[in-house]
Design an enzyme around this catalytic site. Structure first.
Site, short mmCIF file in Angstrom:
data_model
loop_
_atom_site.label_atom_id
_atom_site.label_comp_id
_atom_site.label_asym_id
_atom_site.label_seq_id
_atom_site.Cartn_x
_atom_site.Cartn_y
_atom_site.Cartn_z
N ASP A 33 0.84 -1.21 0.00
CA ASP A 33 0.00 0.00 0.00
C ASP A 33 0.88 1.25 0.00
OD1 ASP A 33 -1.97 -1.79 0.20
OD2 ASP A 33 -2.72 -1.17 2.17
N GLU A 35 3.91 1.63 -1.22
CA GLU A 35 4.49 1.86 -2.55
C GLU A 35 3.45 2.49 -3.48
OE1 GLU A 35 7.63 -1.51 -3.69
OE2 GLU A 35 5.90 -2.26 -2.59
N SER A 82 -36.91 -2.75 -13.31
CA SER A 82 -36.69 -3.56 -12.10
C SER A 82 -37.06 -5.00 -12.43
CB SER A 82 -37.51 -3.01 -10.94
OG SER A 82 -38.83 -2.84 -11.36
N LEU A 83 -36.90 -5.87 -11.48
CA LEU A 83 -37.18 -7.28 -11.74
C LEU A 83 -38.45 -7.69 -11.02
CD1 LEU A 83 -33.62 -8.81 -11.19
CD2 LEU A 83 -34.81 -8.61 -13.37
N GLU A 113 -27.53 -15.66 -10.88
CA GLU A 113 -26.56 -14.78 -10.21
C GLU A 113 -27.10 -14.40 -8.84
OE1 GLU A 113 -25.79 -11.33 -12.75
OE2 GLU A 113 -26.65 -12.44 -14.40
N LYS A 115 -28.36 -11.94 -6.08
CA LYS A 115 -28.93 -10.58 -6.16
C LYS A 115 -28.33 -9.76 -5.03
CE LYS A 115 -33.13 -8.03 -6.94
NZ LYS A 115 -32.66 -6.87 -6.19
N ASP A 117 -27.51 -6.76 -2.52
CA ASP A 117 -28.33 -5.76 -1.84
C ASP A 117 -27.52 -4.47 -1.74
OD1 ASP A 117 -30.42 -4.67 -0.57
OD2 ASP A 117 -30.11 -5.69 1.35
N ARG A 136 -29.73 4.72 -10.66
CA ARG A 136 -30.91 4.17 -11.34
C ARG A 136 -32.04 5.20 -11.37
NH1 ARG A 136 -35.52 1.88 -10.17
NH2 ARG A 136 -36.34 0.33 -11.61
N GLU A 175 -24.10 -3.04 -9.27
CA GLU A 175 -24.57 -2.72 -7.93
C GLU A 175 -23.38 -2.29 -7.08
OE1 GLU A 175 -28.47 -3.38 -5.96
OE2 GLU A 175 -27.88 -3.80 -8.01
N TYR A 227 -23.43 -6.60 -13.63
CA TYR A 227 -24.25 -7.76 -14.02
C TYR A 227 -24.90 -7.64 -15.39
CZ TYR A 227 -28.01 -4.72 -12.28
OH TYR A 227 -28.86 -3.68 -12.07
N LYS A 291 -31.94 -15.54 -15.15
CA LYS A 291 -32.10 -14.88 -16.45
C LYS A 291 -32.03 -15.91 -17.58
CE LYS A 291 -30.14 -10.48 -15.12
NZ LYS A 291 -29.03 -9.54 -15.17
N LYS A 315 -36.51 -14.10 -4.34
CA LYS A 315 -36.06 -13.44 -3.12
C LYS A 315 -35.81 -14.44 -1.98
CE LYS A 315 -36.24 -9.52 -2.58
NZ LYS A 315 -35.97 -8.13 -2.82
N CYS A 409 -31.39 -3.57 41.85
CA CYS A 409 -31.33 -4.78 41.02
C CYS A 409 -32.74 -5.36 40.90
CB CYS A 409 -30.39 -5.80 41.65
SG CYS A 409 -30.46 -7.40 40.83
N CYS A 412 -32.57 -8.97 43.01
CA CYS A 412 -32.34 -9.07 44.46
C CYS A 412 -32.55 -7.75 45.19
CB CYS A 412 -30.94 -9.62 44.73
SG CYS A 412 -29.66 -8.43 44.31
N CYS A 429 -25.15 -4.82 39.50
CA CYS A 429 -25.72 -5.17 40.80
C CYS A 429 -24.54 -5.48 41.72
CB CYS A 429 -26.62 -6.40 40.64
SG CYS A 429 -26.96 -7.24 42.18
N CYS A 434 -26.39 -12.41 44.36
CA CYS A 434 -27.68 -12.20 43.67
C CYS A 434 -28.02 -13.47 42.88
CB CYS A 434 -27.52 -11.01 42.73
SG CYS A 434 -28.84 -10.82 41.55
O1 I6G Z 1 -31.83 -5.14 -9.96
C1 I6G Z 1 -31.13 -6.10 -10.56
C2 I6G Z 1 -30.18 -6.81 -9.85
C3 I6G Z 1 -29.46 -7.79 -10.46
C4 I6G Z 1 -31.35 -6.37 -11.93
C5 I6G Z 1 -30.63 -7.39 -12.55
C6 I6G Z 1 -29.66 -8.10 -11.78
O2 I6G Z 1 -28.98 -9.05 -12.39
C7 I6G Z 1 -28.05 -9.79 -11.65
N1 I6G Z 1 -30.83 -7.68 -13.83
C8 I6G Z 1 -31.75 -6.99 -14.52
C9 I6G Z 1 -31.98 -7.34 -15.91
C10 I6G Z 1 -32.47 -5.97 -13.92
N2 I6G Z 1 -32.27 -5.68 -12.65
C11 I6G Z 1 -33.49 -5.21 -14.67
#
Ligand code: I6G
Length: 675
Positions: A33, A35, A82-83, A113, A115, A117, A136, A175, A227, A291, A315, A409, A412, A429, A434
């Site tokens: 680090d 360097e 969105s999915l 894959e 998902k 968060d 987004r 993400e 992704y 997918k 989910k 306490c 007791c 206490c 106790c």
């Molecule tokens: O919100 C998402 C998370 C991960 C995604 C997604 C995804 O792929 C691993 N893929 C698509 C096509 C979309 N949302 C619309």
């Protein structure tokens, strides 16, 4: 001259980019680090003096740009949809049926894959250079956060050009996340700096990307996984899996837990596998994305208004849920510390009914402004006990009541002693007898890492203390089968088994014994370090604070607590009773074998002068552990004289007698080599 500087700038830009990729994407750094920082500092200096040698993909862009007044907005070339969500196998099978029907073909292959968060973003590369990064937003329009995204070390500022030609336009979607260890560190620092902590890694990532000053963002441990793509010119992909492979070779971090080209049966099987993997991953995931792998099929299936028909998110059960705090009770631990605990309206979090959450201490309640009757967001992560993440303040209707720490306490009714620590205060206490403390001490005493008495559960301890059958550790070894069998919910067989395990536990290792005593600040590790230093319990009981503090890893709090514990007559009496009742304590850390092979064994040794690295009595103890005999008088029978500073007349006498002299450095070296 300037040509020379330009060459150096280019060289540094190229090398730093490679090192950053090795470190942040491949996890395989080639330089330290320091360097890296030195090279970066040099490049910053050059670019400050010669801005014409800087470029949009220079690694110097990662340290942040001047603050903005507000973020610009930009439309996505192709909406970021969105999915749709699936919550069970049936939902996935229905998705599969729709795909089969719409494509009018069986044997569909999917790529699956995790998902993540995190926070969804889109990166735009023109001729391989990162020119824009957009959130987004509402899927159509997002905020331009390019300066902030450039600070993320794993985001390539320029695409790698190896086997695949760089496309003229590449929009990449991914993400932004913060990994668990980084998140913990970030919150720890914020707490130390008296800043609000983030509720979870996603909030921390979102908050970090929302900074108008990208220099702040550059201090946050952001990471990314990509992704998919938006608009692309100059390259095409046949399958989802191939697209991910290409993104990887352009230098993007692509998740490693992806399964390309699997059939629907394998999709169903993979969900459970990924769910099991979830708690072991360094980042938060909340499901599995399925997918259709073939991109021509994706195009054929098309999109609905808000989501594609070719993908779905299966989910995982939520790890966070909201519920009501019905009450706040106070528990008394084995050392007497009072811990407030929230009694929750029971809520099912990822398959486990949760009805309690620790609130740690009074200050935590104040800091989070937790009140009885509040609606709270509760998290259950791994096997860790549930925690209140935050209070939903908008739910308050005036009926919520504040919590007050009791002045006596709750078990007791003895006085409470309040001690201020650096960040918080603890309430204790003061009554060592106790009932609550006694129960907790006994539960600890019989637990797995201590005496390990099989079948001696928490309920039995509570029952035996309530029945007055257990008043001290020694009473454990006085238990009788008949009396146990008479207890409610016990029976002959259980009583018999319990007595058998109790008898078996009587042969105990010194480190377990010390741990079992439940001395303040003396956990498993401290107990082990102590038993590595002292031959037997007697030596531990006789030791001093100074000697204990000599042990690397033992702090002054532990040293004081241990000495204090053994200085109390009631504790030594109970220990002696246990020994009389047949408890045999052996030191498994210092073995006979060790004693049989070392340069001090059976040697007569004299110590003189002041040792710099340890006290005289600690050195003596160590030498005795190695089988040496320590004497105060020097004679021709002495094997070694160990000398510290100002050795006095003994040094000369030893020289005259021809006794071997060992200075402190050699002594420490030999000691360490034979430990
Ligand atoms: O919100 C998402 C998370 C991960 C995604 C997604 C995804 O792929 C691993 N893929 C698509 C096509 C979309 N949302 C619309």
């Amino acid at each position: 001259m300037n040509e020379q500087i330009k060459k150096e700038a280019l060289k540094l830009q190229k090398e730093l980019t490679e090192h950053s990729y090795n470190y942040h994407v491949l996890d395989d750094p080639e330089i330290s680090d320091i360097e890296y920082d030195m090279m970066l500092k040099k490049l910053i200096e050059i670019e400050e003096e010669f801005p014409e040698y800087s470029c949009p993909d220079s690694p110097t862009k990662r340290v942040g740009a001047p603050p903005l007044d507000s973020f610009n907005q930009a439309d996505h070339s192709i909406p970021m949809l969105s999915l749709d969500n699936a919550f069970n196998e049936n939902d996935i099978l229905n998705f599969h049926k729709r795909v089969v029907k719409n494509l009018n073909r069986e044997n569909i292959l999917y790529t699956i894959e995790p998902k993540l968060d995190g926070v969804a973003i889109e990166l735009k590369y023109e001729n391989g250079i990162l020119l824009q990064a957009v959130t987004r937003g509402d899927g159509i329009t997002g905020e331009v956060i390019t300066d902030n995204i450039r600070t993320i070390r794993s985001v390539p500022l320029k695409l790698n050009e190896n086997k695949i030609k760089i496309p003229s336009l590449l929009e990449v979607r991914g993400e932004v996340i913060i990994k668990h260890p980084d998140f913990k560190r970030l919150n720890k620092t914020r707490l130390e700096n008296k800043q609000n902590i983030f509720a979870n890694p996603r909030n921390a990532a979102a908050g970090s990307l929302r900074q108008l000053d990208s220099k702040i963002t550059s201090t946050r441990p952001l990471d990314i996984f990509v992704y998919g793509t938006g608009l692309v010119n100059g390259i095409s992909f046949q399958t989802q899996a191939q697209m991910l492979q290409n993104l990887k070779s352009f230098g993007f971090p692509v998740n490693t837990n992806i399964k390309p080209g699997v059939n629907i049966t394998q999709v169903l099987k993979s969900y459970k596998e990924l769910e099991n993997l979830r708690s072991t991953l360094a980042y938060e995931i909340d499901g599995m994305v399925v997918k259709v792998d073939d991109i021509s099929f994706q195009k054929q299936l098309g999109e609905k208004i808000k989501s594609p028909r070719w993908a779905i998110a299966w989910k995982f059960p939520a790890m966070e849920k909201t519920t009501i705090i019905d009450d706040i009770i106070v528990q008394v631990g084995r050392t007497g510390v009072l811990t407030p605990v929230a009694v929750l309206k029971p809520v099912n979090i990822a398959g486990v009914m949760v009805s309690r959450a620790t609130l740690h201490n009074e200050d935590e309640i104040k800091r989070k402004d937790i009140r009885i009757g509040d609606k709270a967001l509760v998290i259950r992560a791994g096997d860790v006990i549930p925690k209140i993440v935050k209070i939903i303040k908008s739910h308050r209707d005036g009926t919520q009541t504040s919590f007050q720490m009791p002045l006596k306490c709750p078990v007791c009714n003895s006085n409470i002693e309040k001690t201020k620590l650096d960040k918080s205060s603890i309430n204790k206490c003061v009554n060592a007898s106790c009932q609550a403390q006694l129960k907790e001490r006994l539960k600890h005493f019989v637990s797995k890492k201590a005496f390990d008495i099989d079948g001696f559960g928490k309920k039995i301890v509570d029952q035996l203390v309530d029945e007055n059958m257990l008043k001290s550790f020694a009473d454990v070894f006085l238990l009788e089968k008949e009396k146990l069998a008479d207890l409610e919910r016990m029976g002959q067989k259980s009583a018999d088994n319990l007595i058998k395990s109790m008898k078996k536990s009587k042969n105990v290792a010194l480190q377990r014994f010390i741990y079992a005593l439940g001395v303040d600040h003396t956990g498993e590790n401290a107990a082990k370090l102590i038993s590595k230093t002292y031959l037997n319990l007697n030596d531990v009981m006789k030791t001093t604070i100074e000697d204990l503090e000599e042990i690397h890893g033992i702090g002054s709090e532990t040293a004081q607590a241990v000495c204090n514990f053994f200085s109390l007559q009631e504790n030594t009496t109970i220990i002696n009773q246990m020994i009389e009742l047949g408890v045999v304590i052996t030191n498994t850390q210092i073995s006979e074998i060790k004693i049989s092979d070392n340069p001090f064994k059976n040697k007569r040794i004299v110590l003189t002068g002041t040792l710099q690295s340890m006290t005289r009595s600690f050195a003596k103890k160590q030498l005795e552990n190695f089988g040496a005999k320590i004497t105060s008088a020097l004679s021709s029978k002495t094997d070694f004289l160990i000398t510290g500073e100002n050795p006095g007349s003994k040094l000369e006498k030893a020289q005259n007698l021809g006794v071997d002299i060992m200075d402190e450095t050699i002594f420490i070296e030999l000691l360490e080599n034979h430990k």
